[in-house]
Design an enzyme around this catalytic site. Structure first.
Site, mmCIF file in Angstrom:
data_model
loop_
_atom_site.group_PDB
_atom_site.id
_atom_site.type_symbol
_atom_site.label_atom_id
_atom_site.label_comp_id
_atom_site.label_asym_id
_atom_site.label_seq_id
_atom_site.Cartn_x
_atom_site.Cartn_y
_atom_site.Cartn_z
ATOM 1 N N HIS A 97 23.752 10.806 -7.401
ATOM 2 C CA HIS A 97 22.554 10.087 -6.970
ATOM 3 C C HIS A 97 22.164 9.018 -7.974
ATOM 4 O O HIS A 97 22.416 9.149 -9.173
ATOM 5 C CB HIS A 97 21.373 11.031 -6.697
ATOM 6 C CG HIS A 97 20.956 11.878 -7.870
ATOM 7 N ND1 HIS A 97 21.686 12.959 -8.310
ATOM 8 C CD2 HIS A 97 19.860 11.812 -8.666
ATOM 9 C CE1 HIS A 97 21.061 13.520 -9.336
ATOM 10 N NE2 HIS A 97 19.947 12.841 -9.585
ATOM 11 N N HIS A 99 18.940 6.728 -9.345
ATOM 12 C CA HIS A 99 17.487 6.567 -9.413
ATOM 13 C C HIS A 99 17.180 5.073 -9.505
ATOM 14 O O HIS A 99 17.794 4.368 -10.300
ATOM 15 C CB HIS A 99 16.903 7.193 -10.687
ATOM 16 C CG HIS A 99 17.120 8.655 -10.828
ATOM 17 N ND1 HIS A 99 16.158 9.590 -10.515
ATOM 18 C CD2 HIS A 99 18.178 9.368 -11.280
ATOM 19 C CE1 HIS A 99 16.617 10.800 -10.771
ATOM 20 N NE2 HIS A 99 17.842 10.699 -11.237
#
Ligand SMILES: [Zn+2]
Length: 137
Positions: A97, A99
């Site tokens: 992932h 950010h």
């Protein structure tokens, strides 16, 4: 598509856990971090489970980065800032992932914010923020 039954992000992708969704296509989903380090803290995630960003194919990597850039441009407008921080960490949730953190030069958080906002934004505030970003897509 590869998934992991113990992975919270795979559960969000499968719709088993709700999220404040910003964007979704065949390969990618983006939603608000529910423990944001700054307002507008987004996560951008390949739907296929992988542990590390470096595990995904070059093609998927480019696609992910293109969507990330699109979302960063939107955050720049909404938060009226040129500073959109991109962080790839990896030990919190072990599903690749990215950010994105809209920053302000006077936000007092230094080079890299190190803890979630206190107090945590309410569900209502998160919902409003998600709608604001979604409406700018
Ligand atoms: Zn996963």
């Amino acid at each position: 598509m590869k998934t992991n039954i113990d992975c919270i992000f795979c559960k969000i992708i499968a719709g088993e856990i709700p999220c404040y969704k910003i964007y979704e296509d065949e390969k990618i989903i983006s939603f608000l971090d529910i423990h944001p380090y700054v307002l507008g803290h987004l996560l951008i995630i390949p739907k296929e489970h992988s542990k590390w960003l470096w595990d995904i194919s070059p093609k998927d990597y480019c696609n992910l980065m293109e969507k990330t850039k699109n979302l960063a441009e939107i955050l720049k407008k909404i938060f009226k800032t040129e500073w959109i921080e991109l962080v790839v960490a990896g030990i919190g949730v072990q599903h690749t992932h990215i950010h994105l953190l809209p920053r302000q030069f006077n936000d007092g958080l230094g080079e890299l914010p190190i803890k979630p906002l206190v107090p945590k934004p309410s569900n209502e505030e998160l919902k409003k923020m998600a709608n604001k970003i979604k409406n700018s897509l």
